[in-house]
Scaffold this motif. Structure first.
Motif, PDB file in Angstrom:
ATOM      1  N   ARG A 107      27.200  26.850  -4.973  1.00 26.23           N
ATOM      2  CA  ARG A 107      27.094  26.161  -3.686  1.00 26.23           C
ATOM      3  C   ARG A 107      28.493  25.799  -3.155  1.00 26.23           C
ATOM      4  N   LYS A 108      29.373  25.342  -4.065  1.00 27.42           N
ATOM      5  CA  LYS A 108      30.737  24.995  -3.626  1.00 27.42           C
ATOM      6  C   LYS A 108      31.506  26.236  -3.168  1.00 27.42           C
ATOM      7  N   SER A 109      31.369  27.352  -3.892  1.00 33.51           N
ATOM      8  CA  SER A 109      32.070  28.579  -3.507  1.00 33.51           C
ATOM      9  C   SER A 109      31.612  29.057  -2.136  1.00 33.51           C
ATOM     10  N   GLN A 110      30.327  28.992  -1.876  1.00 32.85           N
ATOM     11  CA  GLN A 110      29.832  29.382  -0.557  1.00 32.85           C
ATOM     12  C   GLN A 110      30.387  28.485   0.538  1.00 32.85           C
ATOM     13  N   ALA A 111      30.476  27.196   0.237  1.00 33.68           N
ATOM     14  CA  ALA A 111      31.023  26.274   1.239  1.00 33.68           C
ATOM     15  C   ALA A 111      32.497  26.576   1.517  1.00 33.68           C
ATOM     16  N   VAL A 112      33.274  26.871   0.452  1.00 34.91           N
ATOM     17  CA  VAL A 112      34.700  27.186   0.640  1.00 34.91           C
ATOM     18  C   VAL A 112      34.865  28.481   1.426  1.00 34.91           C
ATOM     19  N   ASP A 113      34.057  29.505   1.122  1.00 38.21           N
ATOM     20  CA  ASP A 113      34.146  30.770   1.855  1.00 38.21           C
ATOM     21  C   ASP A 113      33.809  30.584   3.325  1.00 38.21           C
ATOM     22  N   GLU A 114      32.796  29.800   3.601  1.00 37.87           N
ATOM     23  CA  GLU A 114      32.449  29.554   4.999  1.00 37.87           C
ATOM     24  C   GLU A 114      33.573  28.838   5.733  1.00 37.87           C
ATOM     25  N   TYR A 115      34.206  27.865   5.058  1.00 39.85           N
ATOM     26  CA  TYR A 115      35.320  27.146   5.694  1.00 39.85           C
ATOM     27  C   TYR A 115      36.508  28.079   5.933  1.00 39.85           C
ATOM     28  N   HIS A 116      36.777  28.955   4.944  1.00 42.33           N
ATOM     29  CA  HIS A 116      37.897  29.886   5.101  1.00 42.33           C
ATOM     30  C   HIS A 116      37.659  30.849   6.256  1.00 42.33           C
ATOM     31  N   ASN A 117      36.446  31.360   6.386  1.00 50.62           N
ATOM     32  CA  ASN A 117      36.135  32.272   7.489  1.00 50.62           C
ATOM     33  C   ASN A 117      36.258  31.575   8.834  1.00 50.62           C
ATOM     34  N   GLN A 118      35.789  30.336   8.904  1.00 54.87           N
ATOM     35  CA  GLN A 118      35.932  29.592  10.154  1.00 54.87           C
ATOM     36  C   GLN A 118      37.404  29.360  10.496  1.00 54.87           C
ATOM     37  N   LEU A 119      38.221  29.078   9.460  1.00 52.75           N
ATOM     38  CA  LEU A 119      39.650  28.850   9.705  1.00 52.75           C
ATOM     39  C   LEU A 119      40.340  30.123  10.182  1.00 52.75           C
ATOM     40  N   GLU A 120      39.987  31.256   9.599  1.00 57.27           N
ATOM     41  CA  GLU A 120      40.578  32.523  10.041  1.00 57.27           C
ATOM     42  C   GLU A 120      40.176  32.841  11.477  1.00 57.27           C
ATOM     43  N   ASP A 121      38.934  32.622  11.812  1.00 59.73           N
ATOM     44  CA  ASP A 121      38.500  32.861  13.194  1.00 59.73           C
ATOM     45  C   ASP A 121      39.245  31.961  14.169  1.00 59.73           C
ATOM     46  N   HIS A 122      39.488  30.723  13.744  1.00 56.41           N
ATOM     47  CA  HIS A 122      40.208  29.794  14.617  1.00 56.41           C
ATOM     48  C   HIS A 122      41.634  30.260  14.866  1.00 56.41           C
ATOM     49  N   TYR A 123      42.333  30.675  13.785  1.00 57.39           N
ATOM     50  CA  TYR A 123      43.720  31.130  13.943  1.00 57.39           C
ATOM     51  C   TYR A 123      43.790  32.457  14.702  1.00 57.39           C
ATOM     52  N   THR A 124      42.803  33.287  14.529  1.00 58.26           N
ATOM     53  CA  THR A 124      42.780  34.538  15.288  1.00 58.26           C
ATOM     54  C   THR A 124      42.652  34.265  16.783  1.00 58.26           C
ATOM     55  N   GLN A 125      41.803  33.331  17.129  1.00 56.75           N
ATOM     56  CA  GLN A 125      41.674  32.970  18.538  1.00 56.75           C
ATOM     57  C   GLN A 125      42.965  32.371  19.082  1.00 56.75           C
ATOM     58  N   LEU A 126      43.643  31.543  18.266  1.00 59.78           N
ATOM     59  CA  LEU A 126      44.922  30.974  18.705  1.00 59.78           C
ATOM     60  C   LEU A 126      45.973  32.060  18.925  1.00 59.78           C
ATOM     61  N   ASP A 127      46.040  33.048  18.001  1.00 54.94           N
ATOM     62  CA  ASP A 127      47.007  34.139  18.174  1.00 54.94           C
ATOM     63  C   ASP A 127      46.729  34.936  19.429  1.00 54.94           C
ATOM     64  N   MET A 128      45.478  35.194  19.709  1.00 57.49           N
ATOM     65  CA  MET A 128      45.134  35.939  20.914  1.00 57.49           C
ATOM     66  C   MET A 128      45.521  35.153  22.158  1.00 57.49           C
ATOM     67  N   MET A 129      45.291  33.841  22.131  1.00 56.78           N
ATOM     68  CA  MET A 129      45.669  33.028  23.280  1.00 56.78           C
ATOM     69  C   MET A 129      47.177  32.997  23.463  1.00 56.78           C
ATOM     70  N   ASP A 130      47.935  32.885  22.346  1.00 55.79           N
ATOM     71  CA  ASP A 130      49.399  32.890  22.453  1.00 55.79           C
ATOM     72  C   ASP A 130      49.893  34.232  22.979  1.00 55.79           C
ATOM     73  N   HIS A 131      49.293  35.319  22.502  1.00 54.02           N
ATOM     74  CA  HIS A 131      49.710  36.633  22.980  1.00 54.02           C
ATOM     75  C   HIS A 131      49.451  36.778  24.475  1.00 54.02           C
ATOM     76  N   LEU A 132      48.296  36.361  24.927  1.00 58.11           N
ATOM     77  CA  LEU A 132      48.004  36.443  26.360  1.00 58.11           C
ATOM     78  C   LEU A 132      48.934  35.562  27.166  1.00 58.11           C
ATOM     79  N   ARG A 133      49.222  34.358  26.644  1.00 55.52           N
ATOM     80  CA  ARG A 133      50.125  33.454  27.355  1.00 55.52           C
ATOM     81  C   ARG A 133      51.534  34.048  27.465  1.00 55.52           C
ATOM     82  N   THR A 134      52.024  34.647  26.345  1.00 55.51           N
ATOM     83  CA  THR A 134      53.346  35.260  26.373  1.00 55.51           C
ATOM     84  C   THR A 134      53.390  36.445  27.331  1.00 55.51           C
ATOM     85  N   LYS A 135      52.323  37.237  27.320  1.00 56.63           N
ATOM     86  CA  LYS A 135      52.277  38.392  28.215  1.00 56.63           C
ATOM     87  C   LYS A 135      52.280  37.962  29.673  1.00 56.63           C
ATOM     88  N   ARG A 136      51.538  36.912  29.983  1.00 54.91           N
ATOM     89  CA  ARG A 136      51.509  36.423  31.362  1.00 54.91           C
ATOM     90  C   ARG A 136      52.857  35.868  31.780  1.00 54.91           C
TER      91      ARG A 136
END
Length: 527
Positions: A107-136
């Motif tokens: 149960r703990k491993s599943q919780a950690v994996d879910e948190y890690h996936n959410q964190l990666e998705d969050h940073y991916t969205q931030l990188d995309m936003m920074d890239h778009l901002r720099t391009k603009r």
């Protein structure tokens, strides 16, 4: 300290042992009989007789049940059964605890994996936003520059008399975006036509005429076009950055201050110009001589040493480097470490020179732990010789090279004869040509004397450019300033197999005999 135990006599021992058993009643119940050895023996005999007679069996069984030993056996059996039940209960409990622990861990491993996936998705969205901002922002800056340039052209066309001045009458200053202002006074002073020739030669290790010739040869390879955002760096400045970096060996931060450019820009320019030198200038100024030049080379070497058919003098030197991250033990230089009392790493540079000290063949980049004979076997010169392209040509090597059909080396054994001494003296004159050429190479290009900031995979291109520039300076008779002193040090290790061909050994003996008996050998070895 000793501990002693008192020994008991026979009577004391008997009385002591008898005291361990409880008192028992006899059949009459009136008298108390003590157990001794005779009574026990009589009772045993009576019991045996009763058993043999077949009677009284039931009475003996009842007596056995009434004896204290039956109680002890019953207690032991009960204890064993209780212990087994406890072990079974403990095993069941441990299995339940293990299953519960594994369930919680899953149960703990599943919780950690879910948190890690959410964190990666969050940073991916931030990188995309920074890239778009720099391009603009870049597109907005480019459009702003275009609008500013168009507006300045319109103002200049409407008011030509006021172009270059503001309302107050002073000159206008158009600052570029994302470009840091750096002083270029040092380079602009040396780029002037009236700059002293002697000072220019001291800075760039060559005359203005040689520098201008190199710039003309490399112009098409290194020239860049101007862009909308900034003007390209001129060809002369590009070449000057590279040559001054190689000549002085100064770090990139010093090069940046001298030429008014960024550190990364200077590093990029050095690599680009070195690559252009290898592509454009190396085929012209560093190549194996043709038949006509080889004939002239043989004649010049024979005039120096008296040895015929010598087509080149070979030497191998080491260039210090920073310890690499991969295969570091291969680049460890044991000889330089012992000499300098400091851990040293290096790569090798093998070169063959003509009588003027001009390189005709180079092999660069093999690890510093390899001896000279192994470096020779890895070179293109060795492959060229195996194909038969060095027929009737001697390449004079050092004692670190093996004696082969096309490699001529001095005698290395002890107790040499006069003939062998005379031969070594003459062949030493040919060796000195290559060693002096390598000394001038390292004196002229100081980057070869100390560890450089260039990556290991890019270093052979830089070293090859140094050899090509050395040839250009030697061909144009550019002398090295005496103030640039350097002592060349390279230990020569005798190879394990120093003789590769018996024919070459006989040919060397024949050459040594001719030198001595035809009066071509010197007598300095006798002094």
């Amino acid at each position: 300290m000793e501990i002693s135990f008192p020994f008991l006599n026979h009577e004391d021992c008997s009385s002591s042992l008898l005291g361990w058993f409880p008192e028992m009643d006899n059949k009459s119940g009136s008298n108390v009989v003590s157990f001794n050895g005779n009574d026990n023996l009589n009772k045993r005999r009576r019991k045996d007789d009763e058993i043999d007679g077949g009677g009284g069996g039931g009475g003996d069984l009842q007596d056995l049940k009434k004896s204290p030993w039956s109680d002890i056996l019953t207690s032991l059996i009960l204890l064993d059964e209780e212990e087994k039940r406890e072990q079974e209960q403990w095993s069941v409990d441990s299995q339940q605890d293990k299953a519960l622990f594994q369930q919680n861990q899953k149960r703990k491993s599943q919780a950690v994996d879910e948190y890690h996936n959410q964190l990666e998705d969050h940073y991916t969205q931030l990188d995309m936003m920074d890239h778009l901002r720099t391009k603009r922002s870049r597109s907005a800056a480019a459009s702003a520059v275009v609008v500013t340039a168009a507006a300045s052209e319109e103002v200049g066309s409407d008011r030509p008399a006021q172009s270059g001045h503001n309302n107050s009458g002073g000159p206008t200053q158009q600052r570029r975006l994302w470009v840091k202002d750096r002083s270029k006074d040092w380079w602009e002073e040396r780029n002037r036509p009236d700059f002293p020739e002697e000072q220019f030669r001291r800075d760039f290790r060559m005359s203005k005429g040689t520098f201008n010739m190199i710039c003309e040869e490399l112009e098409t390879a290194v020239m860049k076009r101007n862009t909308m955002l900034r003007d390209a760096i001129p060809v002369r400045q590009r070449v000057a950055v590279c040559i001054w970096r190689l000549a002085t060996g100064e770090p990139l931060r010093v090069v940046s201050k001298r030429f008014g450019l960024g550190i990364s820009t200077c590093h990029k320019l050095v690599l680009e110009v070195c690559s252009a030198i290898k592509t454009v200038l190396m085929p012209k100024f560093l190549q194996w001589p043709n038949e006509q030049k080889m004939k002239q080379t043989k004649e010049e070497f024979e005039s120096i040493s008296g040895i015929p058919n010598v087509g080149g003098s070979m030497y191998t030197t080491h260039v210090p480097i920073i310890a690499p991250k991969i295969n570091v033990s291969h680049y460890f230089n044991k000889r330089h470490t012992e000499r300098n009392q400091k851990t040293s790493y290096s790569i090798t540079v093998q070169g063959v020179v003509d009588p003027r000290g001009v390189f005709t063949d180079v092999c660069i980049g093999w690890p510093g732990s390899m001896p000279d004979d192994q470096v020779l076997e890895k070179s293109a010169l060795y492959q060229r010789a195996n194909k038969g392209l060095l027929k009737d040509v001697w390449v004079v090597g050092t004692s670190g090279h093996p004696l082969m059909d096309w490699v001529l080396v001095p005698y290395t054994q002890k107790n040499l004869t006069w003939t062998q001494h005379a031969f070594n003296e003459k062949i030493g004159d040919v060796q000195r040509v290559a060693k002096d050429s390598f000394t001038r190479l390292k004196r002229r290009w100081s980057c070869l004397q100390k560890r450089t900031e260039v990556k290991l995979q890019e270093l052979p291109v830089v070293l090859g450019a140094c050899c090509v520039l050395h040839n250009i300076c030697e061909m144009r008779h550019e002398e090295v300033d005496p103030e640039f002193q350097f002592e060349l040090f390279d230990d020569e290790m005798i190879p394990e197999n120093s003789l590769r061909s018996m024919n070459s050994s006989q040919a060397r003996d024949h050459l040594a005999h001719n030198l001595l008996h035809h009066g071509l050998a010197g007598t300095s070895f006798l002094q």
